[in-house]
Design a protein around this motif. Structure first.
Motif, PDB file in Angstrom:
ATOM      1  N   UNK A  63       2.471  -3.674   5.664  1.00 42.40           N
ATOM      2  CA  UNK A  63       1.106  -3.676   6.188  1.00 42.40           C
ATOM      3  C   UNK A  63       0.644  -2.280   6.577  1.00 42.40           C
ATOM      4  N   UNK A  64       1.549  -1.449   7.076  1.00 44.12           N
ATOM      5  CA  UNK A  64       1.172  -0.101   7.470  1.00 44.12           C
ATOM      6  C   UNK A  64       0.654   0.697   6.291  1.00 44.12           C
ATOM      7  N   UNK A  65       1.378   0.669   5.180  1.00 43.70           N
ATOM      8  CA  UNK A  65       0.934   1.367   3.976  1.00 43.70           C
ATOM      9  C   UNK A  65      -0.359   0.754   3.447  1.00 43.70           C
ATOM     10  N   UNK A  66      -0.483  -0.559   3.542  1.00 42.75           N
ATOM     11  CA  UNK A  66      -1.705  -1.230   3.102  1.00 42.75           C
ATOM     12  C   UNK A  66      -2.907  -0.796   3.939  1.00 42.75           C
ATOM     13  N   UNK A  67      -2.716  -0.685   5.268  1.00 42.10           N
ATOM     14  CA  UNK A  67      -3.804  -0.225   6.138  1.00 42.10           C
ATOM     15  C   UNK A  67      -4.172   1.228   5.846  1.00 42.10           C
ATOM     16  N   UNK A  68      -3.178   2.053   5.581  1.00 38.51           N
ATOM     17  CA  UNK A  68      -3.428   3.456   5.248  1.00 38.51           C
ATOM     18  C   UNK A  68      -4.282   3.570   3.984  1.00 38.51           C
ATOM     19  N   UNK A  69      -3.942   2.800   2.967  1.00 40.53           N
ATOM     20  CA  UNK A  69      -4.727   2.828   1.730  1.00 40.53           C
ATOM     21  C   UNK A  69      -6.125   2.254   1.948  1.00 40.53           C
ATOM     22  N   UNK A  75     -12.034   2.515   2.194  1.00 39.34           N
ATOM     23  CA  UNK A  75     -13.136   1.931   2.949  1.00 39.34           C
ATOM     24  C   UNK A  75     -13.236   0.425   2.683  1.00 39.34           C
ATOM     25  N   UNK A  76     -12.093  -0.222   2.600  1.00 37.16           N
ATOM     26  CA  UNK A  76     -12.032  -1.673   2.387  1.00 37.16           C
ATOM     27  C   UNK A  76     -12.105  -2.345   3.761  1.00 37.16           C
ATOM     28  N   UNK A  77     -13.313  -2.629   4.218  1.00 42.24           N
ATOM     29  CA  UNK A  77     -13.521  -3.105   5.584  1.00 42.24           C
ATOM     30  C   UNK A  77     -12.924  -4.490   5.789  1.00 42.24           C
ATOM     31  N   UNK A  78     -13.099  -5.372   4.830  1.00 35.67           N
ATOM     32  CA  UNK A  78     -12.547  -6.725   4.984  1.00 35.67           C
ATOM     33  C   UNK A  78     -11.031  -6.688   5.148  1.00 35.67           C
ATOM     34  N   UNK A  79     -10.383  -5.855   4.382  1.00 31.22           N
ATOM     35  CA  UNK A  79      -8.929  -5.749   4.471  1.00 31.22           C
ATOM     36  C   UNK A  79      -8.510  -5.142   5.799  1.00 31.22           C
ATOM     37  N   UNK A  80      -9.199  -4.103   6.249  1.00 27.76           N
ATOM     38  CA  UNK A  80      -8.871  -3.485   7.533  1.00 27.76           C
ATOM     39  C   UNK A  80      -9.065  -4.464   8.687  1.00 27.76           C
ATOM     40  N   UNK A  81     -10.165  -5.213   8.661  1.00 23.29           N
ATOM     41  CA  UNK A  81     -10.402  -6.194   9.715  1.00 23.29           C
ATOM     42  C   UNK A  81      -9.312  -7.258   9.723  1.00 23.29           C
ATOM     43  N   UNK A  82      -8.873  -7.684   8.555  1.00 25.57           N
ATOM     44  CA  UNK A  82      -7.802  -8.674   8.488  1.00 25.57           C
ATOM     45  C   UNK A  82      -6.494  -8.141   9.058  1.00 25.57           C
ATOM     46  N   UNK A  83      -6.178  -6.881   8.753  1.00 29.32           N
ATOM     47  CA  UNK A  83      -4.945  -6.277   9.280  1.00 29.32           C
ATOM     48  C   UNK A  83      -5.042  -6.114  10.789  1.00 29.32           C
ATOM     49  N   UNK A  84      -6.196  -5.642  11.285  1.00 27.96           N
ATOM     50  CA  UNK A  84      -6.376  -5.489  12.730  1.00 27.96           C
ATOM     51  C   UNK A  84      -6.241  -6.826  13.445  1.00 27.96           C
ATOM     52  N   UNK A  85      -6.804  -7.875  12.852  1.00 30.32           N
ATOM     53  CA  UNK A  85      -6.753  -9.195  13.478  1.00 30.32           C
ATOM     54  C   UNK A  85      -5.319  -9.701  13.548  1.00 30.32           C
ATOM     55  N   UNK A  86      -4.564  -9.555  12.468  1.00 29.49           N
ATOM     56  CA  UNK A  86      -3.160  -9.991  12.466  1.00 29.49           C
ATOM     57  C   UNK A  86      -2.339  -9.188  13.468  1.00 29.49           C
TER      58      UNK A  86
END
Length: 326
Positions: A277-283, A288-299
């Motif tokens: 997840x860390x590497x996924x959040x970095x990418x 600028x993939x907001x939906x993905x970032x919000x999902x990672x932050x929520x988890x």
């Protein structure tokens, strides 16, 4: 209903407003950042006309006002839908589910290494307070506390991967895999060794300092002197009487670390190309993939909240004087 079950239900009910505040703050901060996914795509392509960029924003539904997009996102969350990652062409929930096992495995191994070594070294340091062994352990823990995680990772790569060639420097397993359960397990452990050690190095120093401080405080209590007067061995006093009563602050630190390790794992997973997840959040930040970032932050936020609940339950198990009331 038992008091423990009522307490857990009440704490779980508190997740909803906390999660809503987290999502709102994360969404506002991401929206305040300049640029969007279309700007990144235009930069990657080398050139893009204003008409084409406007078409992409219309296609990805980026032209609507922020409050409208946020309302749609909350509606999707109410249906347990984290949205769609257009950059990865996958559902966010599916993408996160693929990366969660790698991150959780790395985090748990790092915490176990930090806790076992940190508590052991801290107990030895407290037992031999003021002697040369205490000075050496305290000095090493101070160095570890002040050393950046990424620098530790790079140093381990230079020593064990480049010079000694003992361990791999990137990835999670050998490309193509290894046949057999045990050979495959050993192969994954080889790839996990350097990332786990890098991630645990900083937190190991915290465990050493916290254990030493807590045990020195307990050593000065009356019941420890009473145990010595009864002729109980120093080892028994240290393990059964001192260390057990010094574990409460360490349980708190462990719960907080499991939540905060996500930040450290972003650096470590990037350095070692660990597919978590860390590497996924970095990418996702650069894309600028907001939906993905919000999902990672929520988890990640749910992980922190659940860890705090687990810490409260462990408190009651370790100390009978603490009662859980509904």
């Amino acid at each position: 209903m038992p008091a423990l079950a009522k307490y857990m239900l009440r704490r779980l009910a508190q997740l909803l407003p906390v999660a809503l505040i987290i999502v709102l703050c994360s969404y506002m901060l991401l929206r305040m950042a300049p640029g969007d996914m279309v700007d990144v795509m235009a930069g990657e392509s080398g050139s893009a006309t204003p008409e084409y960029m406007a078409q992409l924003r219309e296609q990805f539904d980026l032209n609507a006002p922020g409050y409208v997009l946020f309302g749609r996102y909350l509606n999707n969350l109410a249906h347990l839908d984290l949205g769609y990652s257009f950059r990865n062409n996958m559902q966010v929930a599916e993408l996160i589910a693929q990366r969660v096992p790698a991150t959780l495995t790395l985090m748990l191994v790092a915490v176990v290494i930090a806790a076992v070594l940190g508590i052991s070294l801290g107990a030895v340091s407290a037992r031999y307070r003021g002697r040369w062994l205490d000075e050496v352990i305290s000095t090493l823990s101070t160095i570890g506390f002040a050393t950046p995680v990424f620098w530790v990772g790079l140093l381990l790569i230079v020593v064990f991967s480049i010079n000694l060639r003992w361990l791999p420097s990137a990835g999670m397993q050998t490309i193509g895999g290894v046949d057999g359960f045990w050979p495959s397990l050993l192969d994954r452990l080889r790839y996990m060794a350097l990332p786990a050690l890098s991630l645990s190095f900083f937190y190991l120093s915290i465990y050493v300092r916290m254990t030493r401080s807590a045990m020195l405080e307990v050593y000065g209590l009356d019941y420890v002197r009473t145990a010595r007067a009864k002729g109980i061995s120093e080892l028994c006093i240290a393990v059964r009487h001192v260390l057990r009563n010094a574990l409460l602050p360490l349980v708190t630190i462990t719960g907080l670390q499991l939540g905060s390790l996500m930040g450290g794992s972003i650096v470590v997973e990037t350095v070692f190309s660990w597919p978590g997840l860390g590497r996924l959040a970095f990418d996702a930040v650069f894309q600028r993939d907001i939906n993905l970032l919000l999902g990672i932050f929520l988890c990640s936020s749910f992980l922190v909240i659940l860890m705090n609940l687990l810490v409260d339950l462990l408190y009651a198990m370790l100390d009978p004087r603490i009662e859980i009331r509904s």
